[in-house]
Design an enzyme around this catalytic site. Structure first.
Site, PDB file in Angstrom:
ATOM      1  N   SER A   1       4.236   6.022 -27.085  1.00  0.00           N
ATOM      2  CA  SER A   1       5.310   6.082 -26.086  1.00  0.00           C
ATOM      3  C   SER A   1       6.634   5.620 -26.691  1.00  0.00           C
ATOM      4  O   SER A   1       7.115   6.209 -27.651  1.00  0.00           O
ATOM      5  CB  SER A   1       4.902   5.283 -24.847  1.00  0.00           C
ATOM      6  OG  SER A   1       5.745   5.568 -23.758  1.00  0.00           O
TER       7      SER A   1
ATOM      8  N   ASP B   1       2.295  15.066 -18.664  1.00  0.00           N
ATOM      9  CA  ASP B   1       3.259  14.055 -19.108  1.00  0.00           C
ATOM     10  C   ASP B   1       4.594  14.741 -19.358  1.00  0.00           C
ATOM     11  O   ASP B   1       4.644  15.729 -20.099  1.00  0.00           O
ATOM     12  CB  ASP B   1       2.748  13.411 -20.404  1.00  0.00           C
ATOM     13  CG  ASP B   1       3.595  12.253 -20.906  1.00  0.00           C
ATOM     14  OD1 ASP B   1       4.706  12.027 -20.378  1.00  0.00           O
ATOM     15  OD2 ASP B   1       3.155  11.569 -21.847  1.00  0.00           O
TER      16      ASP B   1
ATOM     17  N   HIS C   1       0.063  10.203 -19.222  1.00  0.00           N
ATOM     18  CA  HIS C   1       0.704   9.217 -20.076  1.00  0.00           C
ATOM     19  C   HIS C   1      -0.092   7.907 -20.046  1.00  0.00           C
ATOM     20  O   HIS C   1      -0.646   7.523 -19.024  1.00  0.00           O
ATOM     21  CB  HIS C   1       2.142   8.973 -19.600  1.00  0.00           C
ATOM     22  CG  HIS C   1       2.979   8.248 -20.604  1.00  0.00           C
ATOM     23  ND1 HIS C   1       3.498   8.868 -21.713  1.00  0.00           N
ATOM     24  CD2 HIS C   1       3.366   6.945 -20.685  1.00  0.00           C
ATOM     25  CE1 HIS C   1       4.188   7.994 -22.418  1.00  0.00           C
ATOM     26  NE2 HIS C   1       4.108   6.815 -21.825  1.00  0.00           N
TER      27      HIS C   1
END
Length: 307
Positions: free
Chosen positions: A155, A247, A277
Site C-alpha cells: 500500500s 481495489d 485492499h
C-alpha cells in the site's frame, strides 16, 4: 455485474468474512475520525489478525542514526546473504513496527532471509518528505555493507518501496536486486480506470486514497512520491507486483508493471481476482489470500535467491 453505479463486491466467503471482521474494528468512515482515533482503531485491528511467530525466528529492535526505529527478523534457517527491507502500509497515517510484525515474520521465514522493517514518521504530524527520508536513510544504511537487498512494501509502503528504488537508481546507489510492490498506490489520476470502477470497493475507496494524498502533501509532480510520473523505467531491478482486483489502486500496480516490462525489466504481475485492499491480513482465513500470500512469498524467495 459490477458497474460504476453499484458497489463492487467479491464473492469469496473468506474475504467477505475478513472485511466484515475488519469493519468491526476499523469502520468504513475511519478517515473522518481524528488521527489519534484512527490509530487506535488500526492498532486494535492489527492485533485482531495477529498470528503465531514461526518457530526459531528471532527479533531485534534497533535504531538507525539514533532516530529511526527498525526491527530485524532472523529466521531459524537463513539460506542467503540477501536481505529484505519491508516498508509497512497504512496510508502514511497509521501503522508501525508492530502493525505488520506477523506479516514480516512470515515473509522472512518463508524466504529464509533476514528482514528489516522500518518505523517511519507518519502524517499529518510529519508530511512529505519525512517518511520518504526515513526510509531512504534506512535503505542507505542497509546497503552500506554491500549485501544485496530486496525492497518490499504494501500500500503506502509499496509507494515508498518504488520511490526508494527510483531514488537509488538516480543516486547511483547499487545493491537493490529486487522490488516487491503489494497493492501499491503509485500516483494514478483518481478519475479513470479502477479509480472509477472500484471507487466504492470494500476496504479502500477512491475518496480514501484522495484523503491520504491530501494528508501527505507530497508535490504533485515529484516522481519519487508518484512513481507513475517517472519518465525512464530502464535499469530498474526486477519486480514482483501484486494487486487486489477489488481495489481502486489496482490499475496503478498494473500500469507500473507494464511500464517496467516495456523498459526491459523482468516483472511478475498478479491481480488477485477475489481480493480487496489489505488482503495480506486475510491470509489465514481466505483461500484467495492464502494463495496470494504463498505466491508472494515465492516471488520474494525468487528475488532473494532462495528458490
Amino acid at each position: 455485474m459490477d458497474s460504476i453505479f453499484s458497489k463492487p463486491i467479491p464473492t469469496e466467503p473468506g474475504i467477505l468474512a475478513f472485511h466484515k471482521r475488519c469493519e468491526a474494528f476499523y469502520p468504513a468512515d475511519a478517515v473522518d475520525a481524528p488521527i489519534g482515533q484512527q490509530r487506535e482503531w488500526y492498532n486494535a485491528l492489527c492485533a485482531e489478525f495477529d498470528a503465531p511467530s514461526p518457530e526459531g525466528l528471532t527479533r531485534q529492535d534497533e535504531m538507525v542514526g539514533d532516530r529511526i526505529p527498525v526491527r530485524r527478523y532472523r529466521p531459524a534457517d537463513i539460506a542467503t546473504q540477501t536481505r529484505i527491507f519491508y516498508i509497512h502500509g497504512g496510508g502514511f497515517v497509521v501503522g508501525s513496527l508492530q502493525s505488520h510484525d506477523a506479516i514480516c515474520a512470515e515473509i522472512a521465514h518463508a524466504a529464509k532471509a533476514e528482514l528489516v522493517s522500518v518505523d517511519y514518521r507518519l502524517a499529518p504530524e510529519h508530511v512529505w518528505p519525512a517518511a520518504f527520508d526515513d526510509c531512504f536513510d534506512v535503505l542507505s544504511w542497509l546497503l552500506a555493507d554491500r549485501r544485496p537487498l530486496v525492497v518490499v512494501g504494501d500500500s503506502a509502503g509499496g509507494n515508498l518501496a518504488a520511490g526508494m528504488t527510483l531514488k537509488a537508481k538516480a543516486a547511483a546507489l547499487s545493491g537493490i536486486v529486487g522490488q516487491v510492490l503489494i497493492y501499491p498506490g503509485l500516483g494514478g489520476d483518481l478519475v479513470s480506470g479502477s479509480y472509477v470502477e472500484m471507487a466504492e470497493a470494500p476496504g479502500l475507496t477512491t475518496a480514501d486514497v484522495a484523503y491520504y494524498r491530501d494528508v501527505l502533501k507530497a508535490p504533485a509532480e515529484n516522481a519519487f512520491a508518484h512513481p507513475l510520473k517517472v519518465a525512464d523505467f530502464s535499469g530498474l531491478p526486477p519486480a514482483y507486483i501484486t494487486s487486489a482486483h477489488f481495489d481502486p489502486l489496482r490499475d496503478d500496480a498494473a500500469l507500473y508493471g507494464q511500464r517496467l516490462i516495456a523498459a526491459g525489466v523482468n516483472v511478475t504481475y498478479r491481480d488477485e481476482p477475489q481480493m480487496i485492499h489489505a488482503w495480506l491480513r486475510a491470509r489465514h482465513m481466505s483461500e484467495g489470500a492464502r494463495d496470494g500470500f504463498v505466491r508472494l512469498c515465492r516471488g520474494v524467495s525468487d528475488l532473494v535467491g532462495t528458490l
